[in-house]
Design an enzyme around this catalytic site. Structure first.
Site, short mmCIF file in Angstrom:
data_model
loop_
_atom_site.label_atom_id
_atom_site.label_comp_id
_atom_site.label_asym_id
_atom_site.label_seq_id
_atom_site.Cartn_x
_atom_site.Cartn_y
_atom_site.Cartn_z
N TYR A 118 1.98 -1.59 4.74
CA TYR A 118 0.79 -1.19 3.65
C TYR A 118 -0.29 -2.35 3.67
O TYR A 118 -1.39 -2.01 3.80
CB TYR A 118 1.58 -1.30 2.37
CG TYR A 118 0.56 -0.58 1.45
CD1 TYR A 118 0.19 0.80 1.35
CD2 TYR A 118 -0.04 -1.40 0.39
CE1 TYR A 118 -0.84 1.44 0.29
CE2 TYR A 118 -0.84 -1.06 -0.60
CZ TYR A 118 -1.33 0.45 -0.62
OH TYR A 118 -2.03 0.96 -1.41
N LYS A 132 -4.24 -2.14 4.74
CA LYS A 132 -5.20 -2.52 3.67
C LYS A 132 -6.34 -3.65 4.25
O LYS A 132 -7.38 -3.41 4.07
CB LYS A 132 -4.80 -2.49 2.36
CG LYS A 132 -3.99 -1.38 1.82
CD LYS A 132 -4.92 0.00 1.63
CE LYS A 132 -4.62 1.39 1.19
NZ LYS A 132 -5.13 2.43 1.05
#
Length: 254
Positions: A158, A162
């Site tokens: 994740y 990002k």
């Protein structure tokens, strides 16, 4: 206030069925934009669209997996056919699949990267080509403070996705600036979305951890992003590109 007015413009929003994507669609519609809503959740998408039809003059929907190139192109083509153009792109679709880095499977890594990073790029490419042809447009990536600071164990995929979005934002901003297309990003802290609610239900200590990193002392609500989205979509930010706007309650100031 006219510089915030989006009447006559069309916004395509991914991940529009719930959470931040839904809030972005409401904000853009309230500011006057017509909406093309994209999500893999057909039922949620229909519900979101129904709730907006009294607010927005024109709303269209397309069910698409953002990580599938053919789905993305079909959704973009459908939006252009329905609305005539796309002036604003908000890429909010995203997922999380937690696992300690040392035991994370390649499938778990790839799925998050495919949706969060590759999915954004596919929409950037398809919508960006249309905007470049027209000589104008505003693209807004929904990234995260996870691309700037470390989180708890299990977020390697994740956080990498990002962080990649932040780099992609700056790169596209430079590539497309002289052809009229602005590219910016919004980086929220922990917001009360279905993703976060699931994490808090699974572990009672998670909410306390989240709040301990937010000086304002509360989780963000999806509506807290409305002003940032409208600002970056509108002429109010005409001189802003390549910027990462943290909406984080002071998280990155710690």
């Amino acid at each position: 206030m006219e510089i915030f007015d989006l009447k006559g413009r069309v916004a395509l929003v991914t991940g529009a069925a719930s959470g931040i994507g839904s809030a972005a669609a409401i904000a853009l519609g309230t500011a006057g934009a017509s909406l093309a809503l994209i999500d893999v959740d057909e039922e949620g998408l229909e519900t979101a669209a129904d709730s907006l039809r009294d607010l927005v003059e024109r709303v269209s929907i397309s069910v698409a997996d953002v990580s599938e190139e053919a789905d993305v192109q079909e959704a973009v083509d459908a939006a252009i056919d329905h609305h005539g153009a796309i002036d604003i792109l908000v890429t909010s679709a995203g997922i999380a699949r937690r696992s300690p880095a040392e035991s994370m499977s390649l499938d778990t890594w790839n799925r998050v990267i495919d949706v969060n990073l590759t999915g954004t790029f596919l929409f950037d490419r398809a919508v960006g080509a249309h905007m470049l042809e027209r000589g104008s447009g505003s693209i807004i990536h929904i990234t995260s403070i996870a691309g700037q600071v470390g989180l708890t164990t299990g977020n390697a995929n994740y956080s990498a996705s990002k962080g990649g979005l932040i780099a992609l934002t700056r790169q596209l901003a430079i590539e497309w600036a002289d052809r009229g297309v602005r590219v910016n990003a919004i980086a929220p802290t922990h917001f009360r979305t279905p993703l976060i609610e699931t994490a808090m239900k699974a572990d009672p200590d998670v909410e306390a951890y989240f709040l301990g990193n937010i000086p304002l002392g509360r989780l963000g609500e999806p509506s807290d992003l409305a002003g940032a989205v409208v600002y970056l979509a509108s002429d109010a930010s005409a001189m802003v590109t390549g910027h990462i706007l943290n909406v984080d309650g002071g998280h990155t100031a710690i």
